[in-house]
Design a protein around this motif. Structure first.
Motif, short mmCIF file in Angstrom:
data_model
loop_
_atom_site.label_atom_id
_atom_site.label_comp_id
_atom_site.label_asym_id
_atom_site.label_seq_id
_atom_site.Cartn_x
_atom_site.Cartn_y
_atom_site.Cartn_z
N UNK A 30 -16.26 -0.90 3.29
CA UNK A 30 -16.35 -1.20 1.87
C UNK A 30 -14.94 -1.07 1.32
N UNK A 31 -14.42 -2.11 0.66
CA UNK A 31 -13.04 -2.09 0.18
C UNK A 31 -12.96 -2.36 -1.32
N UNK A 32 -11.96 -1.73 -1.93
CA UNK A 32 -11.72 -1.89 -3.37
C UNK A 32 -10.22 -2.00 -3.59
N UNK A 33 -9.80 -3.07 -4.22
CA UNK A 33 -8.39 -3.24 -4.57
C UNK A 33 -8.13 -2.54 -5.90
N UNK A 34 -6.98 -1.89 -5.97
CA UNK A 34 -6.55 -1.18 -7.17
C UNK A 34 -5.42 -2.00 -7.82
N UNK A 35 -5.13 -1.75 -9.10
CA UNK A 35 -4.17 -2.60 -9.83
C UNK A 35 -2.79 -2.74 -9.21
N UNK A 36 -2.27 -1.71 -8.56
CA UNK A 36 -0.92 -1.80 -8.00
C UNK A 36 -0.87 -2.31 -6.57
N UNK A 37 -2.01 -2.67 -6.01
CA UNK A 37 -2.05 -3.13 -4.63
C UNK A 37 -1.42 -4.51 -4.47
N UNK A 38 -0.90 -4.74 -3.26
CA UNK A 38 -0.28 -6.02 -2.92
C UNK A 38 -0.83 -6.48 -1.57
N UNK A 39 -0.43 -7.66 -1.15
CA UNK A 39 -0.82 -8.14 0.17
C UNK A 39 -0.32 -7.18 1.25
N UNK A 40 0.86 -6.60 1.05
CA UNK A 40 1.39 -5.63 2.01
C UNK A 40 0.48 -4.40 2.09
N UNK A 41 -0.04 -3.95 0.96
CA UNK A 41 -0.97 -2.82 0.94
C UNK A 41 -2.20 -3.14 1.78
N UNK A 42 -2.75 -4.34 1.56
CA UNK A 42 -3.95 -4.77 2.28
C UNK A 42 -3.70 -4.86 3.78
N UNK A 43 -2.56 -5.39 4.17
CA UNK A 43 -2.23 -5.52 5.59
C UNK A 43 -2.03 -4.17 6.24
N UNK A 44 -1.36 -3.24 5.56
CA UNK A 44 -1.15 -1.90 6.11
C UNK A 44 -2.48 -1.17 6.30
#
Length: 148
Positions: A30-44
């Motif tokens: 289960x995933x949730x993106x936060x306001x400061x997240x980026x594609x780099x955050x998602x990949x890491x």
């Protein structure tokens, strides 16, 4: 990004009576993106999850990763992981990324996990989903990319 991982023997997501994603042994993520997240955050985060040793080896110890076991991932967007329960009895969700940003990061996360050798199934972003799973262990792990 925030993620809640559940080791499963099987899991599925149904939308309006249709199964849109289904896996055997692996992880329900289960995933949730936060306001400061980026594609780099998602990949890491995808890399971290692919390497986490959450599966038993021949000796019964959690020493194997999702990639090593050949397990699959069922990735489901869940903005409620951003719930703020600090005031009153009704959670607030303003801490989650805006839907258009969150959807893009959800896609990046799932696609990158796939490039790491993990078979990926997905829920449907923004839909009212029914998630079924058989938790294995149970093993449930909480990850927050903003945590130290």
């Amino acid at each position: 990004m925030r993620a809640l991982l559940q080791r499963v023997t099987d899991a599925s997501v149904t939308v309006e009576g249709d199964v849109v994603g289904q896996i055997g042994p692996g992880l329900l993520i289960l995933v949730c993106a936060m306001p400061d997240d980026t594609a780099e955050t998602a990949e890491k985060l995808a890399v971290k999850i692919s390497k986490l040793r959450l599966f038993k080896d021949d000796g019964g110890k959690m020493n194997l990763s999702l990639v090593q076991t050949g397990g699959a991932a069922l990735v489901v967007s869940q903005f409620t992981l951003a719930a703020d329960t600090s005031r009153g009895n009704r959670p607030g969700f303003s801490g989650a990324a805006k839907p258009e940003i969150a959807e893009a990061l959800y896609e990046v996360f799932a696609q990158h996990l796939g490039t790491l050798g993990v078979p990926v199934e997905m829920g449907r972003f923004g839909a009212d989903m029914s998630v079924a799973l058989t938790n294995d262990g149970p093993v449930t792990i909480w990850l927050d990319s903003a945590a130290p």
